[in-house]
Design a protein around this motif. Structure first.
Motif, PDB file in Angstrom:
ATOM      1  N   ALA A   1      39.287  43.246  84.174  1.00  0.00           N
ATOM      2  CA  ALA A   1      40.433  43.690  84.004  1.00  0.00           C
ATOM      3  C   ALA A   1      40.256  45.222  83.120  1.00  0.00           C
ATOM      4  O   ALA A   1      41.344  46.173  83.422  1.00  0.00           O
ATOM      5  CB  ALA A   1      41.369  42.754  82.779  1.00  0.00           C
ATOM      6  N   LEU A   2      39.320  45.031  82.301  1.00  0.00           N
ATOM      7  CA  LEU A   2      39.363  46.466  81.452  1.00  0.00           C
ATOM      8  C   LEU A   2      38.722  47.555  82.398  1.00  0.00           C
ATOM      9  O   LEU A   2      39.393  48.816  82.395  1.00  0.00           O
ATOM     10  CB  LEU A   2      38.216  46.482  80.260  1.00  0.00           C
ATOM     11  CG  LEU A   2      38.040  47.486  79.743  1.00  0.00           C
ATOM     12  CD1 LEU A   2      39.162  48.198  78.883  1.00  0.00           C
ATOM     13  CD2 LEU A   2      36.878  47.300  78.466  1.00  0.00           C
ATOM     14  N   TYR A   3      38.081  47.369  83.431  1.00  0.00           N
ATOM     15  CA  TYR A   3      37.587  48.376  84.276  1.00  0.00           C
ATOM     16  C   TYR A   3      38.851  48.716  85.378  1.00  0.00           C
ATOM     17  O   TYR A   3      38.743  49.934  85.600  1.00  0.00           O
ATOM     18  CB  TYR A   3      36.526  47.514  85.275  1.00  0.00           C
ATOM     19  CG  TYR A   3      35.821  48.595  86.315  1.00  0.00           C
ATOM     20  CD1 TYR A   3      34.963  49.483  85.898  1.00  0.00           C
ATOM     21  CD2 TYR A   3      36.337  48.493  87.583  1.00  0.00           C
ATOM     22  CE1 TYR A   3      34.218  50.332  86.878  1.00  0.00           C
ATOM     23  CE2 TYR A   3      35.637  49.176  88.633  1.00  0.00           C
ATOM     24  CZ  TYR A   3      34.818  50.393  88.088  1.00  0.00           C
ATOM     25  OH  TYR A   3      34.233  51.230  89.111  1.00  0.00           O
ATOM     26  N   GLU A   4      39.566  47.708  85.600  1.00  0.00           N
ATOM     27  CA  GLU A   4      40.877  48.297  86.311  1.00  0.00           C
ATOM     28  C   GLU A   4      41.733  48.985  85.576  1.00  0.00           C
ATOM     29  O   GLU A   4      42.575  49.920  86.159  1.00  0.00           O
ATOM     30  CB  GLU A   4      41.318  47.094  86.977  1.00  0.00           C
ATOM     31  CG  GLU A   4      40.678  46.273  87.839  1.00  0.00           C
ATOM     32  CD  GLU A   4      40.336  47.168  89.104  1.00  0.00           C
ATOM     33  OE1 GLU A   4      41.094  47.962  89.601  1.00  0.00           O
ATOM     34  OE2 GLU A   4      39.144  46.856  89.417  1.00  0.00           O
ATOM     35  N   LEU A   5      41.770  48.999  84.218  1.00  0.00           N
ATOM     36  CA  LEU A   5      42.714  49.818  83.383  1.00  0.00           C
ATOM     37  C   LEU A   5      42.161  51.118  83.055  1.00  0.00           C
ATOM     38  O   LEU A   5      42.832  52.040  83.134  1.00  0.00           O
ATOM     39  CB  LEU A   5      42.782  48.877  81.995  1.00  0.00           C
ATOM     40  CG  LEU A   5      43.806  47.803  82.000  1.00  0.00           C
ATOM     41  CD1 LEU A   5      43.745  47.051  80.907  1.00  0.00           C
ATOM     42  CD2 LEU A   5      45.014  47.903  82.443  1.00  0.00           C
ATOM     43  N   THR A   6      40.923  51.337  83.071  1.00  0.00           N
ATOM     44  CA  THR A   6      40.282  52.462  82.449  1.00  0.00           C
ATOM     45  C   THR A   6      40.351  53.676  84.113  1.00  0.00           C
ATOM     46  O   THR A   6      40.039  53.133  84.925  1.00  0.00           O
ATOM     47  CB  THR A   6      38.887  52.593  82.040  1.00  0.00           C
ATOM     48  OG1 THR A   6      38.410  53.894  81.662  1.00  0.00           O
ATOM     49  CG2 THR A   6      37.844  51.861  82.937  1.00  0.00           C
ATOM     50  N   PRO A   7      40.715  54.682  83.689  1.00  0.00           N
ATOM     51  CA  PRO A   7      40.722  55.759  84.891  1.00  0.00           C
ATOM     52  C   PRO A   7      39.346  56.321  85.137  1.00  0.00           C
ATOM     53  O   PRO A   7      39.264  57.192  85.809  1.00  0.00           O
ATOM     54  CB  PRO A   7      41.620  57.016  84.287  1.00  0.00           C
ATOM     55  CG  PRO A   7      41.548  56.929  82.676  1.00  0.00           C
ATOM     56  CD  PRO A   7      41.292  55.349  82.337  1.00  0.00           C
ATOM     57  N   LEU A   8      38.304  56.224  84.058  1.00  0.00           N
ATOM     58  CA  LEU A   8      37.274  56.637  84.333  1.00  0.00           C
ATOM     59  C   LEU A   8      36.259  55.958  85.420  1.00  0.00           C
ATOM     60  O   LEU A   8      36.495  54.629  85.622  1.00  0.00           O
ATOM     61  CB  LEU A   8      36.334  56.671  83.066  1.00  0.00           C
ATOM     62  CG  LEU A   8      36.876  57.377  82.094  1.00  0.00           C
ATOM     63  CD1 LEU A   8      36.188  57.313  80.623  1.00  0.00           C
ATOM     64  CD2 LEU A   8      37.071  58.969  82.283  1.00  0.00           C
ATOM     65  N   ARG A   9      35.117  56.338  85.971  1.00  0.00           N
ATOM     66  CA  ARG A   9      34.417  55.943  87.106  1.00  0.00           C
ATOM     67  C   ARG A   9      32.916  56.584  86.833  1.00  0.00           C
ATOM     68  O   ARG A   9      32.773  57.609  87.007  1.00  0.00           O
ATOM     69  CB  ARG A   9      34.883  55.836  88.455  1.00  0.00           C
ATOM     70  CG  ARG A   9      35.990  55.235  88.758  1.00  0.00           C
ATOM     71  CD  ARG A   9      35.747  53.667  88.875  1.00  0.00           C
ATOM     72  NE  ARG A   9      36.936  52.647  88.855  1.00  0.00           N
ATOM     73  CZ  ARG A   9      37.620  52.321  88.034  1.00  0.00           C
ATOM     74  NH1 ARG A   9      37.496  52.501  86.790  1.00  0.00           N
ATOM     75  NH2 ARG A   9      38.872  51.679  88.429  1.00  0.00           N
ATOM     76  N   VAL A  10      31.948  55.574  86.861  1.00  0.00           N
ATOM     77  CA  VAL A  10      30.631  56.378  86.794  1.00  0.00           C
ATOM     78  C   VAL A  10      30.178  55.582  88.119  1.00  0.00           C
ATOM     79  O   VAL A  10      29.699  54.251  88.439  1.00  0.00           O
ATOM     80  CB  VAL A  10      29.869  55.565  85.803  1.00  0.00           C
ATOM     81  CG1 VAL A  10      28.479  56.182  85.754  1.00  0.00           C
ATOM     82  CG2 VAL A  10      30.253  56.015  84.379  1.00  0.00           C
ATOM     83  N   PRO A  11      29.649  56.434  88.972  1.00  0.00           N
ATOM     84  CA  PRO A  11      29.035  56.005  90.140  1.00  0.00           C
ATOM     85  C   PRO A  11      27.834  55.400  90.315  1.00  0.00           C
ATOM     86  O   PRO A  11      27.041  55.940  89.310  1.00  0.00           O
ATOM     87  CB  PRO A  11      29.196  57.366  91.224  1.00  0.00           C
ATOM     88  CG  PRO A  11      29.010  58.428  90.281  1.00  0.00           C
ATOM     89  CD  PRO A  11      29.709  57.775  89.122  1.00  0.00           C
TER      90      PRO A  11
END
Length: 298
Positions: free
Chosen positions: A71-81
């Motif tokens: 849920a938190l991952y879907e909310l944050t706009p940040l992405r670390v490949p």
């Protein structure tokens, strides 16, 4: 979703081989140190049993934890490949948060009730690494910043597993001190023997997972000088896995029933493991006096 190997599963053959080699080494060259060295059959069986039990309970705890992380991952706009060069950085950051999680689980009693399981053996060998708690639901909040920064939950799981696998080999007395550069940067068997010791000067020290540099930076490092005495400052004298897993929770409940005020109740739960009425409920830092003055046995 990144596809990363299950490093724990792949490491099981190495775990078995190294444990067998260590056991044979004690048969051929019995320990000359204190009676805490070497193997005891009941102790080793308990450690293995705790490890197997932790697999079952961790699978249960994983359901709500993955839900929160996702849920938190879907909310944050940040992405670390997940790339060849970002994985080492994620491992570094995970190790940093592991340090604070580990330290927190030593100086806050309700967290210590989970982690005390790993310190309950008076032996120190590779089976001790398998003596894992069954209540690790207290660990996940420490890694929320990584998810908020855009690290995929699967990548965090990979880093946590790699950290756990690394720490297997540091649970031995058969490896003495390594060359100085390694001892300065890495968590080693020498550093981790200190962590498992029950002497006052060694209590609540050397919390690092892969790196020992966090302890050096934040004042919790102590080198191995005198031979460690393993176990708790008040040992529980049981090989019953259920008691090993729950004895400190039972002690907290007894203290709560006997408490005379809400302040005392808060101290019994959120103070250090050795907290007594009249002390501050805030846990002491390892850079000061040892926070864990004594343990209570169920």
């Amino acid at each position: 979703m990144p596809h990363l190997p299950d490093v724990v599963l792949w490491s099981i053959p190495a775990f078995l081989l190294l444990t067998a080699l260590e056991l044979v080494s004690y048969r051929l060259h019995p320990a000359e140190e204190s009676g805490a060295a070497g193997y005891a059959a009941k102790d080793a069986v308990t450690s293995v049993g705790m490890g197997l039990g932790s697999l079952v309970f961790d699978a249960l705890w994983k359901i709500p934890i993955v839900a929160v992380y996702t849920a938190l991952y879907e909310l944050t706009p940040l992405r670390v490949p997940v790339l060849w060069w970002t994985l080492p950085l994620m491992l570094l950051v995970q190790d940093f948060f592991y340090y604070w999680s580990h330290r927190g689980h030593h100086v806050v009693r309700i967290l210590w009730a989970c982690h005390v399981v790993h310190h309950s053996s008076r032996k120190f060998n590779l089976t001790t690494a398998l003596r894992q708690p069954w209540t690790t639901l207290t660990v996940w909040p420490f890694y929320l910043p990584m998810i908020a920064l855009g690290v995929h939950p699967a990548a965090l799981a990979f880093c946590s597993s790699a950290n756990l696998v690394y720490q297997f080999w540091v649970h031995t007395e058969r490896v003495r001190k390594l060359p100085r550069p390694f001892e300065y940067v890495l968590n080693t068997a020498s550093h981790h023997r200190v962590h498992h010791a029950s002497q006052g000067g060694y209590l609540d020290r050397n919390f690092g997972g892969i790196l020992i540099v966090w302890d050096r930076l934040f004042g919790s490092f102590v080198p191995e000088v005198e031979p460690p005495v393993y176990g708790l400052t008040k040992n529980i004298d049981t090989y019953n896995p259920l008691r090993v897993a729950t004895h400190e929770y039972a002690a907290i409940l007894r203290d709560l029933r006997a408490a005379r005020s809400w302040r005392e109740r808060a101290g019994r739960v959120f103070g250090g493991p050795g907290w007594q009425p009249g002390e501050s409920a805030a846990p002491e830092r390892p850079s000061g006096a040892p926070a864990r003055a004594h343990e209570r046995a169920a």
